[in-house]
Design an enzyme around this catalytic site. Sequence first.
Site, PDB file in Angstrom:
ATOM      1  N   ARG A  19       0.836  -1.205   0.000  1.00 42.49           N
ATOM      2  CA  ARG A  19       0.000   0.000   0.000  1.00 42.49           C
ATOM      3  C   ARG A  19       0.870   1.255   0.000  1.00 42.49           C
ATOM      4  NH1 ARG A  19      -4.249   0.341   4.799  1.00 42.49           N
ATOM      5  NH2 ARG A  19      -4.663  -1.778   4.100  1.00 42.49           N
ATOM      6  N   SER A 107      -8.591   0.310   0.525  1.00 44.65           N
ATOM      7  CA  SER A 107      -9.407   0.040   1.715  1.00 44.65           C
ATOM      8  C   SER A 107     -10.040   1.324   2.253  1.00 44.65           C
ATOM      9  CB  SER A 107      -8.554  -0.669   2.775  1.00 44.65           C
ATOM     10  OG  SER A 107      -9.329  -1.055   3.866  1.00 44.65           O
ATOM     11  N   HIS A 108      -9.698   1.705   3.482  1.00 45.99           N
ATOM     12  CA  HIS A 108     -10.308   2.890   4.100  1.00 45.99           C
ATOM     13  C   HIS A 108      -9.322   4.055   4.168  1.00 45.99           C
ATOM     14  CE1 HIS A 108      -8.198   0.667   7.214  1.00 45.99           C
ATOM     15  NE2 HIS A 108      -8.004   1.823   7.803  1.00 45.99           N
ATOM     16  N   LYS A 117      -4.268  -6.344  -2.053  1.00 50.60           N
ATOM     17  CA  LYS A 117      -4.467  -7.438  -1.092  1.00 50.60           C
ATOM     18  C   LYS A 117      -4.484  -8.727  -1.897  1.00 50.60           C
ATOM     19  CE  LYS A 117      -7.444  -4.974   2.204  1.00 50.60           C
ATOM     20  NZ  LYS A 117      -8.824  -4.818   2.706  1.00 50.60           N
ATOM     21  N   ASP A 243     -16.826  -0.132   4.835  1.00 49.48           N
ATOM     22  CA  ASP A 243     -15.641   0.669   4.551  1.00 49.48           C
ATOM     23  C   ASP A 243     -15.427   0.716   3.032  1.00 49.48           C
ATOM     24  OD1 ASP A 243     -14.590  -1.884   4.054  1.00 49.48           O
ATOM     25  OD2 ASP A 243     -12.624  -1.384   4.886  1.00 49.48           O
ATOM     26  N   ASP A 245     -13.732  -0.810   0.786  1.00 49.09           N
ATOM     27  CA  ASP A 245     -13.773  -1.998  -0.073  1.00 49.09           C
ATOM     28  C   ASP A 245     -14.697  -3.073   0.493  1.00 49.09           C
ATOM     29  OD1 ASP A 245     -12.013  -2.609   2.029  1.00 49.09           O
ATOM     30  OD2 ASP A 245     -10.821  -3.978   0.815  1.00 49.09           O
ATOM     31  N   ASP A 247     -14.981  -4.855   3.209  1.00 46.14           N
ATOM     32  CA  ASP A 247     -14.642  -6.043   3.998  1.00 46.14           C
ATOM     33  C   ASP A 247     -14.797  -5.758   5.495  1.00 46.14           C
ATOM     34  OD1 ASP A 247     -12.388  -4.486   4.414  1.00 46.14           O
ATOM     35  OD2 ASP A 247     -10.944  -5.966   3.698  1.00 46.14           O
ATOM     36  N   ARG A 248     -15.175  -4.512   5.843  1.00 49.50           N
ATOM     37  CA  ARG A 248     -15.426  -4.176   7.252  1.00 49.50           C
ATOM     38  C   ARG A 248     -16.804  -3.546   7.390  1.00 49.50           C
ATOM     39  NH1 ARG A 248     -12.036  -0.709  10.086  1.00 49.50           N
ATOM     40  NH2 ARG A 248     -11.696   0.573   8.255  1.00 49.50           N
ATOM     41  N   HIS A 330     -13.829  -6.196  10.916  1.00 45.47           N
ATOM     42  CA  HIS A 330     -13.672  -7.389  10.075  1.00 45.47           C
ATOM     43  C   HIS A 330     -14.428  -8.517  10.782  1.00 45.47           C
ATOM     44  CE1 HIS A 330     -10.465  -6.121   7.269  1.00 45.47           C
ATOM     45  NE2 HIS A 330      -9.928  -5.461   8.286  1.00 45.47           N
TER      46      HIS A 330
END
Length: 470
Positions: A19, A107-108, A117, A243, A245, A247-248, A330
Amino acid sequence: MTGFSHRFDPTSLREYDIRGVVGKTLSGEDAFAIGRVFGTIVSRKGGRKVAVGYDGRLSSPMLEERLVAGLMASGMEVIRIGCGPTPMLYFASYHFKTDGAVMVTGSHNPPDYNGFKSMIGKKPFFGKDIQDLGAMAASGDVVEEAQGSSSNVDISEDYVARLMQDYDGGERALKVVWDPGNGSGAEITKMLAARLPGQHTVINGEIDGNFPAHHPDPTVAKNLEQIIAEVAKQGADLGIAFDGDADRIGVVDNDGNILFGDQLLVVLARDVLKSKPGGTIIADVKASQVLFDEVAKAGGTPLMWKTGHSLIKSKMAETGAPLAGEMSGHIFFADKWYGFDDAPYSAVRLLGIVARMTETLSQVRDAMPKVINTPELRFDCSEERKFVVVQEVKDRLAAEGAKVQDVDGVRVLTEDGWWLLRASNTQAVLVARAEAGSPEGLERLKGMIATQLEASGLAAPDFTGENAGH
């Protein structure tokens, strides 16, 4: 010789992903190199098929294109699922039985960030895997250039159909507000909302990498203000946020109270344990003691584990746990699902539970034991010193005969409650948290953290305004 060699900015090779800031520490050349080396790793394991997806950030299409070019140059057969949530890529890897998967996502993080990822086979690709990838790129250790292929596949209908398969709330018409935060889960959110029974309102439902409404991180209370207001306006049963993407997950009850990650896990665990009595429920070291106590009370086996989605996934596979979660939102279902963190799936399961409940979600939350805790406290500490400081603290506590759980850093149990100090895996910071049964107890615990930090030569922390009811 292949003539290929590439050096990454060392700050971009992180513990759980790659990242960086696009144009500064992350580029299209990096994306190509990731594809070239990741494809090499898959190839040497006898694989050929890799799924690729990307999130809604402005830089994602370019990075995805370069990533695919790198994978194809290593002879990979690339299945491109387009823009969508990270868990949809994980689903695609099972659906198409791929040998690997790479998601382009920041992501966030702020809009100028992006990253990658990955999973190899069905396992997370992290830690040493990422460092090895960097070393292989630098030394040009890749397979001979080959001619791979790529195909575009829309898997969204299959994914949503599979999500809906596990909705078990019957036909009760819940009123739900959704906020995908202009992230890559927005289209999936709208598809789900159209299929679920009840009344559904989706706010910030357009994918927009500028994130015009708010930052897409549902663990920060400020980012939930809009959904809380909408839940109140609609008189909704609950609100669900994702979030960047997806996943949360973040959850707000009918009274506008935030259900923190560990409180949400209590609700989900009680339900899962009805069909999996004695099942292991995993949570990270930052979770409330209330969670571990409530899991035990519901007939489960609570297991405290290290923070980090890759670490939790690995522990789930090892223990056969049907459910796990982190304070960060998560949530991992291996009960009826695949064991990866999937916010839309967690939402479907939660809605089924709420639809079957006789009480409101706020009543369930209010019935949980009350504790007072700090949010996550972060203190700057150099990469060289952060793990050393934790070890120093551990040694001093051992000499004092303190009651310590050292799964990940130190979690110290006292009559007042507990406090935690651990080194972040991803940043040059120490992370602390404390939880007590009374305000006075919390002050004493914070004093203990301050004493330990000062003993290791760090500045006294500023705890002002840090209390949070839980």
